[in-house]
Structure formats: structure tokens, C-alpha cells
Scaffold this motif. Structure first.
Motif, PDB file in Angstrom:
ATOM      1  N   LEU A 192       0.816  -1.222  -0.022  1.00  0.00           N
ATOM      2  CA  LEU A 192      -0.030  -0.011   0.047  1.00  0.00           C
ATOM      3  C   LEU A 192       1.029   1.162   0.073  1.00  0.00           C
ATOM      4  O   LEU A 192       1.683   1.516   0.837  1.00  0.00           O
ATOM      5  N   GLY A 193       0.587   2.167  -0.967  1.00  0.00           N
ATOM      6  CA  GLY A 193       1.392   3.479  -1.008  1.00  0.00           C
ATOM      7  C   GLY A 193       2.830   3.385  -1.475  1.00  0.00           C
ATOM      8  O   GLY A 193       3.792   4.075  -1.566  1.00  0.00           O
ATOM      9  N   ARG A 194       3.140   2.188  -2.135  1.00  0.00           N
ATOM     10  CA  ARG A 194       4.547   1.713  -2.675  1.00  0.00           C
ATOM     11  C   ARG A 194       4.497   1.494  -4.129  1.00  0.00           C
ATOM     12  O   ARG A 194       3.405   1.111  -4.819  1.00  0.00           O
ATOM     13  N   SER A 195       5.729   1.672  -4.719  1.00  0.00           N
ATOM     14  CA  SER A 195       5.703   1.577  -6.303  1.00  0.00           C
ATOM     15  C   SER A 195       5.728  -0.022  -6.720  1.00  0.00           C
ATOM     16  O   SER A 195       6.311  -0.703  -5.889  1.00  0.00           O
ATOM     17  N   THR A 196       5.883   0.012  -7.753  1.00  0.00           N
ATOM     18  CA  THR A 196       6.084  -1.589  -8.516  1.00  0.00           C
ATOM     19  C   THR A 196       7.617  -2.003  -8.128  1.00  0.00           C
ATOM     20  O   THR A 196       7.769  -3.132  -8.211  1.00  0.00           O
ATOM     21  N   ALA A 197       8.523  -1.081  -8.120  1.00  0.00           N
ATOM     22  CA  ALA A 197       9.879  -1.362  -7.706  1.00  0.00           C
ATOM     23  C   ALA A 197       9.876  -2.163  -6.286  1.00  0.00           C
ATOM     24  O   ALA A 197      10.748  -3.014  -6.184  1.00  0.00           O
ATOM     25  N   ALA A 198       9.082  -1.877  -5.290  1.00  0.00           N
ATOM     26  CA  ALA A 198       9.113  -2.559  -4.078  1.00  0.00           C
ATOM     27  C   ALA A 198       8.430  -3.770  -4.252  1.00  0.00           C
ATOM     28  O   ALA A 198       8.906  -4.986  -3.613  1.00  0.00           O
ATOM     29  N   VAL A 199       7.356  -4.220  -5.475  1.00  0.00           N
ATOM     30  CA  VAL A 199       7.367  -5.452  -5.643  1.00  0.00           C
ATOM     31  C   VAL A 199       8.402  -6.320  -6.263  1.00  0.00           C
ATOM     32  O   VAL A 199       8.679  -7.391  -5.787  1.00  0.00           O
ATOM     33  N   ILE A 200       8.954  -5.582  -7.228  1.00  0.00           N
ATOM     34  CA  ILE A 200      10.084  -6.456  -7.783  1.00  0.00           C
ATOM     35  C   ILE A 200      11.331  -6.870  -6.739  1.00  0.00           C
ATOM     36  O   ILE A 200      11.691  -7.908  -6.806  1.00  0.00           O
TER      37      ILE A 200
ATOM     38  N   ARG B 107      12.348 -10.513  -5.710  1.00  0.00           N
ATOM     39  CA  ARG B 107      13.873 -10.979  -5.786  1.00  0.00           C
ATOM     40  C   ARG B 107      14.412 -11.304  -4.306  1.00  0.00           C
ATOM     41  O   ARG B 107      15.246 -12.448  -4.360  1.00  0.00           O
ATOM     42  N   ASP B 108      13.976 -10.598  -3.519  1.00  0.00           N
ATOM     43  CA  ASP B 108      14.389 -11.372  -2.013  1.00  0.00           C
ATOM     44  C   ASP B 108      13.769 -12.601  -1.525  1.00  0.00           C
ATOM     45  O   ASP B 108      14.524 -13.356  -0.986  1.00  0.00           O
ATOM     46  N   LEU B 109      12.680 -12.905  -2.387  1.00  0.00           N
ATOM     47  CA  LEU B 109      12.279 -14.391  -2.309  1.00  0.00           C
ATOM     48  C   LEU B 109      12.976 -15.292  -2.992  1.00  0.00           C
ATOM     49  O   LEU B 109      12.822 -16.511  -2.995  1.00  0.00           O
ATOM     50  N   GLY B 110      14.113 -14.784  -4.131  1.00  0.00           N
ATOM     51  CA  GLY B 110      14.391 -15.752  -4.807  1.00  0.00           C
ATOM     52  C   GLY B 110      13.726 -16.196  -6.183  1.00  0.00           C
ATOM     53  O   GLY B 110      13.949 -16.858  -6.723  1.00  0.00           O
TER      54      GLY B 110
END
Length: 221
Positions: A51-59, A63-66
Motif C-alpha cells: 500500500l502506497g509503494r511503487s512497483t519497484a517494491a514489488v520487484i 527478488r528477495d524471495l529468490g
């Protein structure tokens, strides 16, 4: 200057969840798109995380999940969001009347990309209240919860941070505004807060005030 906000020279509005009732719609689309990519996530989980964050945060999260997302993930997500918005997106109740009455300089600062913000405002009849005064996370190095976007918007509008008021619906947005040295009001009138304690979340993040209806914008408290 509007005499009802005597110490404010600029009002910055977030877009999603503040001007347009889009957060639940977009997070539902994100949940479905991630599911198609083999990553299970409910709409509620998407709201909690992004919530309130960009798609860069989703990527970054994936990535952190591998997990590597398909090359066309963002393109497909944007198309799905656009189709959903076209069929279901509404302005936040009462916001058009508020904007029509607002005599202070105002602009938008959103984590969404510029195309989506422009589309959302045009679709809901709010575009003329802002013209080209639209600032997005694409324009800065670090998106919310960093203060970069709000500082960029205030700089472009010629306002000092300490005399700027931000209207936000997310913890990341409230955090960003506080980090920018701005006053921030939390708005909890979007449909994504129907069954969540948005007021508590935003107050704990540092909101100076929380309100649930645009008709209460000028009300003390």
C-alpha cells in the motif's frame, strides 16, 4: 492563501486511496498477476505489503524471495489495472467539491507511474484540478517511504517543506512526509480501510490528524 490553513502554502495529495478509490482494485490485480507468476498472495497481503509503494517494491520483494518475475510482468499488470480501472474506478466521494473550493496551490505526488496517475484522474474527472502538477516515483531515486518524492514536488511548486501539507492514506506515505519535514494528514475514507484500523496505523506512523471523509477536511480534530 486559504485562511482555513494559515500556515500552509501548498497541499500535496497522494493519488491512490486519496483522490481515487483504487487501492483495493490495484492490489487485487497485483494479487492475481503474482498468482499467474506462481507467487501466491492475497489481496489483503498485497495491501499490507505494498500500500502506497511503487512497483519497484514489488520487484524487490520477489527478488528477495529468490523468485524471478516474467519479463512481461509489469506490462501485463499495467494492462490488467487499466482494464479494471476503466470498468470500476471511482473518485473518492466529495473530493471534487473539496478541490473546487481549495484556494491553495496543490499538486499530486504518487508512487504510481505517470501514465496511471494521468489515466486515473482523467477517468474520474479530476484531471483539470491538477493540470501538469503531477509528480511520481519515476522522477526520484527513492520512492516512499523515503522523503524524495515529496521534497521534489514541493521544490517544483516553490514551497518550503515546513509550510507544506500532505494528504496520505498509507504508512509509507505518512512516513515519507514526516521525513520530509512536512505536516501530514491521514485519510482513511477509501474502501481498503472498510475492515482495517487505518486510523491507528496512520497515527502510529506519525500522522498529525486522521479523517475519514472529504467533507470533514476543514473540520478540526
Amino acid at each position: 492563501m486559504d485562511s482555513r490553513l494559515p500556515e500552509i502554502d501548498l497541499v500535496i495529495f497522494d493519488c491512490d486511496g486519496v483522490l481515487v478509490d483504487s487501492e483495493e482494485l490495484s492490489c487485487r490485480c497485483l494479487s492475481e498477476a503474482l498468482g499467474q507468476a506462481g507467487i501466491e498472495m492475497s489481496t489483503e497481503q498485497a495491501l499490507e505489503l505494498f500500500l502506497g509503494r511503487s512497483t519497484a517494491a514489488v520487484i524487490a520483494y520477489c527478488r528477495d524471495l529468490g523468485r524471478q518475475l516474467p519479463a512481461d510482468f509489469l506490462t501485463d499488470l499495467a494492462r490488467q489495472v487499466r482494464e479494471t480501472f476503466g470498468a470500476q474506478l471511482k473518485p473518492i466521494s466529495g473530493v471534487a467539491a473539496l478541490l473546487a473550493d481549495l484556494r491553495l496551490p496543490h499538486c499530486v505526488a504518487s508512487s504510481s507511474d505517470l501514465d496511471r496517475v494521468s489515466f486515473s484522474l482523467e477517468l474520474t474527472g479530476l484531471a483539470n484540478y491538477f493540470g501538469r502538477r503531477l509528480y511520481t516515483s519515476q522522477m526520484v531515486k527513492h520512492g516512499k517511504p523515503a522523503p524524495d518524492l515529496f521534497l521534489h514536488a514541493a521544490g517544483r511548486m516553490g514551497a518550503e517543506p515546513r509550510r507544506t501539507l500532505v494528504i496520505e492514506d498509507s504508512v509509507s506515505g505518512v512516513t515519507a512526509a514526516r521525513a520530509a519535514g512536512m505536516r501530514v494528514w491521514g485519510f482513511v475514507g477509501g474502501s481498503h480501510y472498510r475492515s482495517r484500523d487505518g486510523g491507528g496505523l496512520l497515527r502510529r506512523a506519525g500522522a498529525n490528524r486522521v479523517f475519514a471523509s472529504m467533507t470533514a477536511f476543514w473540520t478540526e480534530g
